[in-house]
Design an enzyme around this catalytic site. Structure first.
Site, PDB file in Angstrom:
ATOM      1  N   TRP A  90      47.305  39.846  39.730  1.00 49.26           N
ATOM      2  CA  TRP A  90      46.400  39.268  40.723  1.00 49.26           C
ATOM      3  C   TRP A  90      47.008  38.029  41.371  1.00 49.26           C
ATOM      4  CZ3 TRP A  90      43.476  40.264  44.318  1.00 49.26           C
ATOM      5  CH2 TRP A  90      42.392  39.503  44.750  1.00 49.26           C
ATOM      6  N   ARG A 140      54.931  31.420  33.689  1.00 53.24           N
ATOM      7  CA  ARG A 140      55.364  30.903  32.389  1.00 53.24           C
ATOM      8  C   ARG A 140      56.748  31.436  32.013  1.00 53.24           C
ATOM      9  NH1 ARG A 140      51.307  28.672  29.250  1.00 53.24           N
ATOM     10  NH2 ARG A 140      49.154  29.071  29.913  1.00 53.24           N
ATOM     11  N   GLY A 178      35.541  38.924  44.241  1.00 54.93           N
ATOM     12  CA  GLY A 178      35.079  40.066  45.018  1.00 54.93           C
ATOM     13  C   GLY A 178      35.749  41.345  44.578  1.00 54.93           C
ATOM     14  N   ALA A 212      44.553  44.339  42.419  1.00 52.25           N
ATOM     15  CA  ALA A 212      45.761  43.606  42.794  1.00 52.25           C
ATOM     16  C   ALA A 212      46.769  44.472  43.542  1.00 52.25           C
ATOM     17  CB  ALA A 212      46.407  43.009  41.541  1.00 52.25           C
ATOM     18  N   LYS A 244      30.148  41.024  35.675  1.00 55.13           N
ATOM     19  CA  LYS A 244      30.489  42.427  35.961  1.00 55.13           C
ATOM     20  C   LYS A 244      31.585  42.928  35.034  1.00 55.13           C
ATOM     21  CE  LYS A 244      34.630  41.889  38.009  1.00 55.13           C
ATOM     22  NZ  LYS A 244      35.877  42.697  37.864  1.00 55.13           N
ATOM     23  N   SER A 284      40.094  49.813  36.905  1.00 57.73           N
ATOM     24  CA  SER A 284      39.551  48.568  36.364  1.00 57.73           C
ATOM     25  C   SER A 284      39.961  48.428  34.903  1.00 57.73           C
ATOM     26  CB  SER A 284      38.023  48.563  36.476  1.00 57.73           C
ATOM     27  OG  SER A 284      37.452  47.670  35.552  1.00 57.73           O
ATOM     28  N   ASN A 298      38.681  46.542  32.653  1.00 66.56           N
ATOM     29  CA  ASN A 298      37.519  46.498  31.766  1.00 66.56           C
ATOM     30  C   ASN A 298      36.885  47.871  31.607  1.00 66.56           C
ATOM     31  OD1 ASN A 298      37.057  43.477  31.137  1.00 66.56           O
ATOM     32  ND2 ASN A 298      37.455  43.510  33.333  1.00 66.56           N
ATOM     33  N   GLU A 338      39.096  40.594  30.729  1.00 64.82           N
ATOM     34  CA  GLU A 338      38.297  39.380  30.532  1.00 64.82           C
ATOM     35  C   GLU A 338      36.928  39.662  29.925  1.00 64.82           C
ATOM     36  OE1 GLU A 338      39.249  36.432  30.652  1.00 64.82           O
ATOM     37  OE2 GLU A 338      40.727  36.073  32.223  1.00 64.82           O
TER      38      GLU A 338
END
Length: 333
Positions: free
Chosen positions: A16, A36, A137, A141, A192, A255, A257, A282
């Site tokens: 992202w 990193r 929104g 990515a 969400k 997605s 998730n 997340e």
């Protein structure tokens, strides 16, 4: 620092963050991408690709990667794309170099697990002098990086700043709509992710499209109840960062998730799923925090609670599903 925001720093070089760097470069901004990993910095600067998190997509040659947070802090605006659970630590490192009123745009979606704070609240503690903003929104990515049409919400309490940021990073295929509703924009993205895990479980269990539609709708009712209790605006929750993001995340295996939920529904353990990934889901980390927020505000969120019980090991998938399906009948509103 001017409202032109000519130099943009993207802090976090996952998929992202890299996509947002691509957008900002396409908008003609000078872009610094903080990573990193030393090898990733070299990969972006020499091969103009993020082979680790966004392989196969040619990046703008003007994007310059760095491993130096101090260099990133010199930009006119910061896009924070580090995972939600690591956001505080990075912000604390940046804080001494963030000038009064500099926009810090939170682009991660989540609630801090240890404190149950929204990321705007984390920013207020870590760098109170910053101008907090949220970008959220329905967006994947890889699609954004490839230049496929996408629309998002960009919120800041100072709508002048929100509008200026919109013009700074907006392009024909990436269209931010500005708002002053920080809570609404942020909460939709955080909740969400939790609901998407539930929708993935429905898909993994092969319960059918009707069941997924019902769960998405009832999940949105949970999101709305919590949002209104916390001060969000109805129109924001109904917009891109709320309903829009929920529709996308609950209907696509792309997605992270939802795909995690699908794997759980198919019988895999959380440890198996997480161990096979190099990306962050997340919703796993935010589930217990979302439930804690709901209890704090006296809001009933049975779907979110079921997900929290599953990801913490307090309930098996089949038992959590059975508990939801055996709830008493009630009015829809």
């Amino acid at each position: 620092m001017t409202l032109a925001y000519r130099k943009i720093a993207v802090v976090g070089a996952g998929a992202w963050g890299t996509a947002l760097a691509q957008v900002a470069a396409s908008a003609g901004r000078e872009v610094v991408l903080w990573a990193r990993e030393d090898e990733l910095v070299q990969n972006v600067n020499t091969a103009h690709e993020n082979s680790l998190f966004l392989p196969g997509i040619a990046l703008h040659k003007s994007i310059r990667a760095t491993g130096d947070l101090a260099e990133a802090a010199e930009a006119d605006a910061l896009l924070m794309v580090t995972p939600a659970q690591h956001m505080r630590g990075v912000l604390e490192q940046l804080a001494p170099r963030i000038a009064e009123g500099k926009p810090v745009v939170l682009c991660a979606k989540g609630v801090e697990q240890s404190t149950h704070l929204l990321l705007t609240e984390v920013l207020a503690e870590a760098a109170p002098q910053a101008a907090a903003a949220v970008l959220s929104g329905p967006s994947f990515a890889a699609e954004v990086a490839r230049g496929l049409p996408t629309a998002v919400t960009l919120a800041c309490e100072d709508e002048t700043v929100a509008e200026a940021l919109t013009h700074a990073i907006g392009i024909t295929t990436f269209r931010p709509y500005y708002s002053s509703d920080l809570i609404g924009a942020e909460l939709g993205g955080a909740v969400k992710n939790v609901l998407a895990i539930a929708c993935g479980i429905v898909e993994g269990k092969k319960f059918g499209d009707s069941a997924r539609a019902a769960l998405t709708t009832r999940g949105f009712a949970e999101l709305t109840r919590l949002g209104l209790a916390m001060g969000a605006r109805t129109e924001t929750l109904m917009g891109l960062s709320g309903l829009g993001d929920l529709i996308l995340t609950c209907n696509s295996p792309k997605s992270r998730n939802m795909s995690l939920g699908m794997a759980l529904g198919e019988g895999k353990t959380l440890e198996e799923v997480m161990g096979a990934r190099n990306s962050v889901s997340e919703g796993v980390h935010s589930a217990t925090a979302v439930v804690a927020l709901a209890r704090k505000h006296g809001i009933e969120m049975p779907i979110a609670e079921a997900v929290a019980r599953i990801v913490t090991g307090a309930a098996k998938v089949d038992d959590a599903v059975a508990a939801l399906l055996s709830r008493p009948f009630r009015s829809e509103t």
